[in-house]
Design a protein around this motif. Structure first.
Motif, mmCIF file in Angstrom:
data_model
loop_
_atom_site.group_PDB
_atom_site.id
_atom_site.type_symbol
_atom_site.label_atom_id
_atom_site.label_comp_id
_atom_site.label_asym_id
_atom_site.label_seq_id
_atom_site.Cartn_x
_atom_site.Cartn_y
_atom_site.Cartn_z
ATOM 1 N N LYS A 147 -75.235 -65.696 -29.529
ATOM 2 C CA LYS A 147 -74.526 -65.177 -28.355
ATOM 3 C C LYS A 147 -73.437 -66.145 -27.899
ATOM 4 O O LYS A 147 -72.383 -65.726 -27.408
ATOM 5 C CB LYS A 147 -75.522 -64.940 -27.213
ATOM 6 N N GLN A 202 -73.972 -57.490 -23.979
ATOM 7 C CA GLN A 202 -74.521 -57.466 -25.333
ATOM 8 C C GLN A 202 -74.464 -56.047 -25.906
ATOM 9 O O GLN A 202 -74.118 -55.865 -27.083
ATOM 10 C CB GLN A 202 -75.973 -57.969 -25.328
ATOM 11 N N GLU A 243 -72.465 -54.936 -29.283
ATOM 12 C CA GLU A 243 -73.156 -54.275 -30.387
ATOM 13 C C GLU A 243 -72.463 -52.967 -30.781
ATOM 14 O O GLU A 243 -72.421 -52.614 -31.961
ATOM 15 C CB GLU A 243 -74.624 -54.040 -30.028
ATOM 16 N N TRP A 285 -80.191 -61.811 -32.595
ATOM 17 C CA TRP A 285 -79.380 -62.654 -31.716
ATOM 18 C C TRP A 285 -80.095 -63.968 -31.437
ATOM 19 O O TRP A 285 -81.224 -63.978 -30.958
ATOM 20 C CB TRP A 285 -79.113 -61.965 -30.386
#
Length: 380
Positions: free
Chosen positions: A203, A217, A221, A235
């Motif tokens: 990350k 996130q 994605e 991750w």
């Protein structure tokens, strides 16, 4: 009275016309939405283990960091081209015609087959082709495209505006269609993608204060699913501000195949970064692939001691897999031969070519960082 009736009838006819127009407009809008949805395309980033057409390199130059910098690392580029060219094309991005002439002279001295080498003239800030060069993907019909993510100097740490334009220049020079995804910042070294669509990433290098700070996130994605064909995500938290890349994954964990992850031993894992989390090590050890199977873990140690002139160890996992050769970073260290043996066992059909990257590693990366593969076209 008749006049009133005629007026009412006229008003009714106008109302009917308005309603009909509205209905037609709604129908057309619906058709446009359906058409847009039908044209939605998901792209696929091919597995790096697949045989490819060639390799892209950005040649070192003196325009950003000076002549001493370019001279110190240029021998690595000559070694890479000499090793790669017998088995595949090498596409070199040269800053200008003057540098191209210099490169040709150097390659001729090294005995490189010039029929295997071509050039694109494009101004660049630095040499990190994995992060700044073209990333090649297939569309649903198997046609090759260049996906052009945004690049901002690893969170505006370095000059980057010339590098950010490289994919555009390459697309124009090669005629390969370009997909503009510049609103999402992504470096090639920040993600590793297996053949089954599983993505391994930190990350810290993709969605953090230094990269896409306002991107969730889930949104990240969605980008990776659409433009790289991601199907599953592993991750790690990673670490910010301990190196320029904010812990790019390709320095310490790579997919060997869809069932196997290459990483470093536990004792080395916590030597990677001062603030790396124990949970990241556990995540790697417990990860499963797209089929829900636990990965086999193959460990490749770091160097036995700190790299000469640096206060940290070197990784062998930042290797580059060519068509016939594997370019392996080495450091004049006792563990160099251990890494050669491990890689030769993993890739018995490839010739292992050790290249001392100490001069390059001082500037933030190794061999995977400065290379980018171009997949075979559909016809090939």
């Amino acid at each position: 009275m008749n006049e009133r009736i005629r007026r009412k009838e006229g008003a009714c006819r106008k109302l009917v016309q308005i309603v009909l127009c509205l209905l037609v407009s709604i129908n057309l809008m619906g058709n446009q939405i359906l058409t847009a949805n039908a044209k939605e395309t998901t792209y696929t980033f091919p597995d790096e283990n697949q045989k490819h057409e060639g390799t892209w390199l950005i040649w070192p130059h003196a325009h950003t960091y000076g002549k001493a910098y370019a001279r110190s690392i240029e021998p690595i580029w000559i070694e890479m081209v000499k090793a790669l060219a017998p088995g595949e094309h090498v596409h070199i991005i040269a800053y200008d015609q003057k540098l191209k002439k210099h490169i040709v002279s150097k390659l001729n001295e090294a005995g490189v087959d010039r029929n295997q080498v071509d050039f694109v003239i494009a101004k660049s800030d630095d040499v990190w082709a994995r992060d700044t060069g073209p990333m090649f993907v297939y569309d649903a019909q198997g046609q090759l495209h260049i996906v052009d993510f945004g690049f901002d100097g690893w969170g505006k740490k370095t000059p980057y505006r010339k590098d950010d334009r490289i994919p555009q220049t390459v697309a124009k020079a090669t005629g390969i269609p370009r997909i503009d995804v510049s609103k999402f910042v992504l470096e090639g070294g920040s993600v590793d993608i297996a053949a089954d669509g599983t993505v391994l990433a930190t990350k810290s290098a993709v969605i953090s204060k230094n990269r896409n700070p306002h991107c969730s996130q889930a949104k990240a994605e969605r980008y990776l699913k659409k433009y790289l064909g991601a199907k599953k995500f592993i991750w790690l938290e990673g670490v910010t501000d301990e190196d320029i890349t904010d812990a790019h994954i390709d320095g310490f964990a790579r997919f060997y195949d869809a069932q196997t992850i290459l990483t470093v031993p536990e004792e080395d894992f916590f030597d990677l970064y001062e603030n790396i989390k124990a949970s990241d090590y556990d995540t790697l050890q417990e990860a499963t692939n797209a089929s829900g199977e636990r990965y086999k873990i193959v460990e490749v140690p770091l160097t036995s001691k700190n790299v000469t002139g640096l206060d940290y160890k070197g990784s062998y996992l930042n290797y580059y897999l060519g068509k016939e050769v594997l370019l392996l970073p080495v450091y004049d260290d006792a563990n160099d031969q251990t890494a050669v043996t491990i890689m030769q066992n993993l890739y018995p059909d490839h010739t292992i070519v050790p290249i001392n990257v100490t001069a390059l590693y001082k500037n933030g990366g190794m061999l995977h960082c400065v290379t980018q593969q171009q997949p075979l076209s559909q016809a090939e």
